[in-house]
Write a protein that holds these residues in place. Sequence first.
Motif, PDB file in Angstrom:
ATOM      1  N   LYS A   1      45.053  39.772  34.319  1.00  0.00           N
ATOM      2  CA  LYS A   1      44.242  38.595  34.599  1.00  0.00           C
ATOM      3  C   LYS A   1      43.747  38.675  36.021  1.00  0.00           C
ATOM      4  O   LYS A   1      44.532  38.741  36.942  1.00  0.00           O
TER       5      LYS A   1
ATOM      6  N   TYR B   1      33.985  33.742  35.056  1.00  0.00           N
ATOM      7  CA  TYR B   1      35.322  34.079  34.537  1.00  0.00           C
ATOM      8  C   TYR B   1      36.346  33.040  34.973  1.00  0.00           C
ATOM      9  O   TYR B   1      37.154  32.570  34.166  1.00  0.00           O
ATOM     10  N   ASN B   2      36.311  32.692  36.254  1.00  0.00           N
ATOM     11  CA  ASN B   2      37.278  31.723  36.761  1.00  0.00           C
ATOM     12  C   ASN B   2      37.043  30.327  36.209  1.00  0.00           C
ATOM     13  O   ASN B   2      37.953  29.499  36.219  1.00  0.00           O
ATOM     14  N   LEU B   3      35.851  30.066  35.704  1.00  0.00           N
ATOM     15  CA  LEU B   3      35.553  28.801  35.035  1.00  0.00           C
ATOM     16  C   LEU B   3      35.809  28.886  33.528  1.00  0.00           C
ATOM     17  O   LEU B   3      35.567  27.932  32.795  1.00  0.00           O
ATOM     18  N   ASN B   4      36.276  30.065  33.076  1.00  0.00           N
ATOM     19  CA  ASN B   4      36.565  30.314  31.660  1.00  0.00           C
ATOM     20  C   ASN B   4      35.322  30.154  30.780  1.00  0.00           C
ATOM     21  O   ASN B   4      35.420  29.745  29.630  1.00  0.00           O
TER      22      ASN B   4
ATOM     23  N   ASN C   1      35.140  23.936  46.898  1.00  0.00           N
ATOM     24  CA  ASN C   1      35.397  23.934  45.450  1.00  0.00           C
ATOM     25  C   ASN C   1      34.270  23.256  44.674  1.00  0.00           C
ATOM     26  O   ASN C   1      34.492  22.347  43.880  1.00  0.00           O
TER      27      ASN C   1
ATOM     28  N   MET D   1      32.291  36.878  38.088  1.00  0.00           N
ATOM     29  CA  MET D   1      33.634  36.472  38.467  1.00  0.00           C
ATOM     30  C   MET D   1      33.748  34.951  38.504  1.00  0.00           C
ATOM     31  O   MET D   1      34.771  34.371  38.111  1.00  0.00           O
ATOM     32  N   MET D   2      32.684  34.316  38.968  1.00  0.00           N
ATOM     33  CA  MET D   2      32.701  32.853  39.016  1.00  0.00           C
ATOM     34  C   MET D   2      32.780  32.273  37.608  1.00  0.00           C
ATOM     35  O   MET D   2      33.573  31.368  37.327  1.00  0.00           O
TER      36      MET D   2
ATOM     37  N   ILE E   1      42.469  37.147  39.283  1.00  0.00           N
ATOM     38  CA  ILE E   1      42.653  35.792  39.783  1.00  0.00           C
ATOM     39  C   ILE E   1      41.975  35.580  41.129  1.00  0.00           C
ATOM     40  O   ILE E   1      42.194  34.592  41.799  1.00  0.00           O
ATOM     41  N   TYR E   2      41.149  36.545  41.527  1.00  0.00           N
ATOM     42  CA  TYR E   2      40.495  36.375  42.812  1.00  0.00           C
ATOM     43  C   TYR E   2      38.996  36.242  42.617  1.00  0.00           C
ATOM     44  O   TYR E   2      38.450  36.645  41.620  1.00  0.00           O
ATOM     45  N   ILE E   3      38.316  35.654  43.602  1.00  0.00           N
ATOM     46  CA  ILE E   3      36.856  35.609  43.602  1.00  0.00           C
ATOM     47  C   ILE E   3      36.372  36.822  44.382  1.00  0.00           C
ATOM     48  O   ILE E   3      36.775  37.058  45.504  1.00  0.00           O
TER      49      ILE E   3
END
Length: 234
Positions: free
Chosen positions: A3, A80-83, A49, A77-78, A5-7
């Motif tokens: 997973k 991804y982190n927002l699913n 944020n 990536m952004m 987990i970084y931007i």
Amino acid sequence: MKKIIYILVVIGGILQCNKTNAQSADSLNFIDVDVQKNMAIYELAMQFNDPPVARMALYNLLFYSNNQSAVLDSLAMMYYNLNQMPSVALVTKENLVLNPDNQVALELSAIALNQLGAKDQALDNYEKLFLKNNDSRTLYQVAFMQYELKRYTESSTSVDILLKRSDIDELKMRFTKLDKTQQEVSMRAALLNLKALLAQQDGDIPKAKELFLEALNAAPGFELAQINLSKAGK
């Protein structure tokens, strides 16, 4: 599954303005200022944020950048982190057209496609990624997806290759337990569990049970292996 987990911050120092000899000094100055402005907006939005504002800044930077692949990495990536996996899949698809060797795009694309149910395409990207990074975690994803797609001979070959690697006792894999908490076990234990499932598919139940027990010896309390062992032969 690994997973991320970084931007990924790749904007500063990478973006190149689209300057040509035909542009006037005023137009060059405008482009420089607007690029700097959007870089600052992106950084502030991430600090505060505010993903929608950060995302819009990235879209604006795409207009100016000669290195679109780097900006698309950050955009994917952004998402991804927002699913937002459909957007991850679309952005990385475009990125891989620009740069088929982009390892960030290959991994994010594989993750997104897998979650969206396009497992054949996800496996294809994981296989391409492994040829580039030679990473044991990537090969584990290949082996597991080959198993899911019932390509058992290929999965068994991948598992056997991994079991000969020196890093599998240090690498950790995460599994979701019945109570929805996460459990970490060594990759060796995860591989032995997978090898046991492959033996079960071949109808060799005694071998499967033996391998499930080996997985539990490698990781005492490994819930998934315990469950699989209890079900073996039933």
